[in-house]
Design a protein around this motif. Sequence first.
Motif, PDB file in Angstrom:
ATOM      1  N   ILE A 103     -10.063  -9.165  -4.548  1.00 17.32           N
ATOM      2  CA  ILE A 103      -9.321 -10.427  -4.402  1.00 17.32           C
ATOM      3  C   ILE A 103      -9.720 -11.115  -3.096  1.00 17.32           C
ATOM      4  CG2 ILE A 103      -7.030 -11.435  -4.065  1.00 17.32           C
ATOM      5  CD1 ILE A 103      -5.938  -9.242  -5.915  1.00 17.32           C
ATOM      6  N   SER A 109       0.259  -6.152   6.261  1.00 18.50           N
ATOM      7  CA  SER A 109      -0.472  -5.556   5.134  1.00 18.50           C
ATOM      8  C   SER A 109      -0.405  -4.036   5.181  1.00 18.50           C
ATOM      9  CB  SER A 109      -1.938  -6.027   5.127  1.00 18.50           C
ATOM     10  OG  SER A 109      -2.617  -5.599   6.292  1.00 18.50           O
ATOM     11  N   THR A 142      -6.706   0.626  -7.028  1.00 19.97           N
ATOM     12  CA  THR A 142      -5.834  -0.412  -6.467  1.00 19.97           C
ATOM     13  C   THR A 142      -6.460  -1.010  -5.210  1.00 19.97           C
ATOM     14  OG1 THR A 142      -3.900   0.793  -7.296  1.00 19.97           O
ATOM     15  CG2 THR A 142      -3.507  -0.896  -5.621  1.00 19.97           C
ATOM     16  N   ALA A 143      -7.011  -0.136  -4.378  1.00 19.07           N
ATOM     17  CA  ALA A 143      -7.672  -0.595  -3.153  1.00 19.07           C
ATOM     18  C   ALA A 143      -8.867  -1.489  -3.479  1.00 19.07           C
ATOM     19  CB  ALA A 143      -8.119   0.611  -2.328  1.00 19.07           C
ATOM     20  N   SER A 175      -7.759  -4.929  -4.581  1.00 14.27           N
ATOM     21  CA  SER A 175      -7.274  -5.741  -3.473  1.00 14.27           C
ATOM     22  C   SER A 175      -8.430  -6.349  -2.688  1.00 14.27           C
ATOM     23  CB  SER A 175      -6.399  -4.889  -2.547  1.00 14.27           C
ATOM     24  OG  SER A 175      -5.877  -5.672  -1.497  1.00 14.27           O
ATOM     25  N   ALA A 235       1.102  -1.742   2.316  1.00 10.32           N
ATOM     26  CA  ALA A 235       0.231  -0.728   1.713  1.00 10.32           C
ATOM     27  C   ALA A 235       0.973   0.567   1.424  1.00 10.32           C
ATOM     28  CB  ALA A 235      -0.970  -0.460   2.623  1.00 10.32           C
ATOM     29  N   ILE A 238       3.138  -0.017  -1.740  1.00 10.04           N
ATOM     30  CA  ILE A 238       2.317  -0.180  -2.946  1.00 10.04           C
ATOM     31  C   ILE A 238       1.650   1.138  -3.321  1.00 10.04           C
ATOM     32  CG2 ILE A 238       0.240  -1.296  -3.873  1.00 10.04           C
ATOM     33  CD1 ILE A 238       1.026  -3.764  -2.221  1.00 10.04           C
ATOM     34  N   LEU A 292      -5.161  -4.677   3.159  1.00  7.82           N
ATOM     35  CA  LEU A 292      -4.352  -3.973   2.173  1.00  7.82           C
ATOM     36  C   LEU A 292      -5.215  -2.995   1.385  1.00  7.82           C
ATOM     37  CD1 LEU A 292      -1.573  -3.720   0.724  1.00  7.82           C
ATOM     38  CD2 LEU A 292      -2.376  -5.482  -0.856  1.00  7.82           C
ATOM     39  N   GLY A 293      -6.416  -3.438   0.996  1.00  2.48           N
ATOM     40  CA  GLY A 293      -7.327  -2.567   0.253  1.00  2.48           C
ATOM     41  C   GLY A 293      -7.757  -1.357   1.056  1.00  2.48           C
ATOM     42  N   PHE A 311      -5.534  -9.196   2.059  1.00  4.73           N
ATOM     43  CA  PHE A 311      -5.990  -8.382   0.931  1.00  4.73           C
ATOM     44  C   PHE A 311      -7.108  -7.418   1.341  1.00  4.73           C
ATOM     45  CE2 PHE A 311      -3.911 -11.807  -1.467  1.00  4.73           C
ATOM     46  CZ  PHE A 311      -3.153 -11.040  -2.329  1.00  4.73           C
ATOM     47  N   TRP A 312      -7.925  -7.808   2.312  1.00  2.00           N
ATOM     48  CA  TRP A 312      -8.958  -6.888   2.831  1.00  2.00           C
ATOM     49  C   TRP A 312      -8.295  -5.676   3.484  1.00  2.00           C
ATOM     50  CZ3 TRP A 312      -9.315  -6.592   8.364  1.00  2.00           C
ATOM     51  CH2 TRP A 312     -10.266  -5.680   8.825  1.00  2.00           C
TER      52      TRP A 312
END
Length: 387
Positions: free
Chosen positions: A368, A338, A361-362, A365, A342, A345, A215-216, A212-213
């Motif tokens: 989270i 991820s 969105t970033a 993520s 990305a 998404i 992905l953001g 999630f890091w």
Amino acid sequence: MRNTVKIYMLALISFVVSTSEYVIAGILDNIAQWADVSVSAAGQLITVFAIANAIGSPLFVMAAAKMDRRKLMMVSLWIVVLGSIMTITLPGFGFLIVSRIILAIGAGVFVIAAKTIAANLAPPGKQAGAIGTVLIGFSAALIVGVPIGRVIAATFDWKVIFIGIGMLSLFAVFGVYRMIPPSEGEVPIPLRKQIALIKNPMILTGFGITFFWQLGYAVLYAYIVPFLLNGTTLEAHHISLALFAFGIATLIGSKFGGFLTDRMGIPRSLLGGMTVHVVALVLLATVAKSVVVTILLLMLWGFSAWSSGPGLQFNLVELAPEASGIMLSLYGSVLQLSIAAAGGIGGLVTHSYSIHAVSWTAALSVAIAVMLAVVSFGRQHKKETYS
């Protein structure tokens, strides 16, 4: 001091082999014209590399668990040389895909081994900083390698880039042989125990934080140019300056993140860095109303995002020190997956909402990732207290 030179040499080689991945983004049009395919079809070379890196590298590292780490790095560099020769000499788009797979495995294995060796070469308490130094080479490939490749392709031919990567990798084989001491491989871990490691809640959560890091970070970076042009006040002639400033901040963040992890410990450095990461993304979505403010926020974003890398990797090594190579290879796989997620998404968000929504969105993520980290470190603290 001598070990410091060795660690920086590993960072330099990491820059060379990692450039083989990122340089493609800047020369897709050249490759599409050479292969007589569309640019979108040529773009699949990026996806192929990411998937091969994510799957092939950890499998190779697991298979070579008993191999001397110096020998493993040398073998991986020979694989990069082979992939470069295939890229230069073999005709057609199909062979180019095969060469990308080979390059992905060679580059991925080298970076994994380099981070392991760097941590071993560093004195106690400075292992995360050593990993951060190797990461400078990795991030520099993204920041510097792409524009340099673009210039070379425009001046000569895109294949000249891979001539350079192949030759430098060949020199690197001899550099590793002369400067890096032999080191024992890890004790082979049975497949059952490897699966048990992945099922370990602490390790699984560590990979979740990483996913999630990254992905953001990647979901906004994939659309950074249209975001800056349509979501901020920056104009086209500001983009190069903004991305250059952003790149410098990521290099500093990689190094500083390792230093901070060694000084403050993993929990505080990670939670602090990722919290600033979320704040920077929210501010980019809300207060980026002038050129100066936008560039400063981009630098804050780049610095905070890349400062977490060393801590995340060192955390996984600390959770399973007997399988550090496997942990670092799986870390790389999670990053690649991820990054792949990305793109999809980000495209969905921009299509359904707007380019401006990508930054929100970033931020969500990375938030989270922060929450997962709070839970993970809380459990770890309780376990240490009771034990």
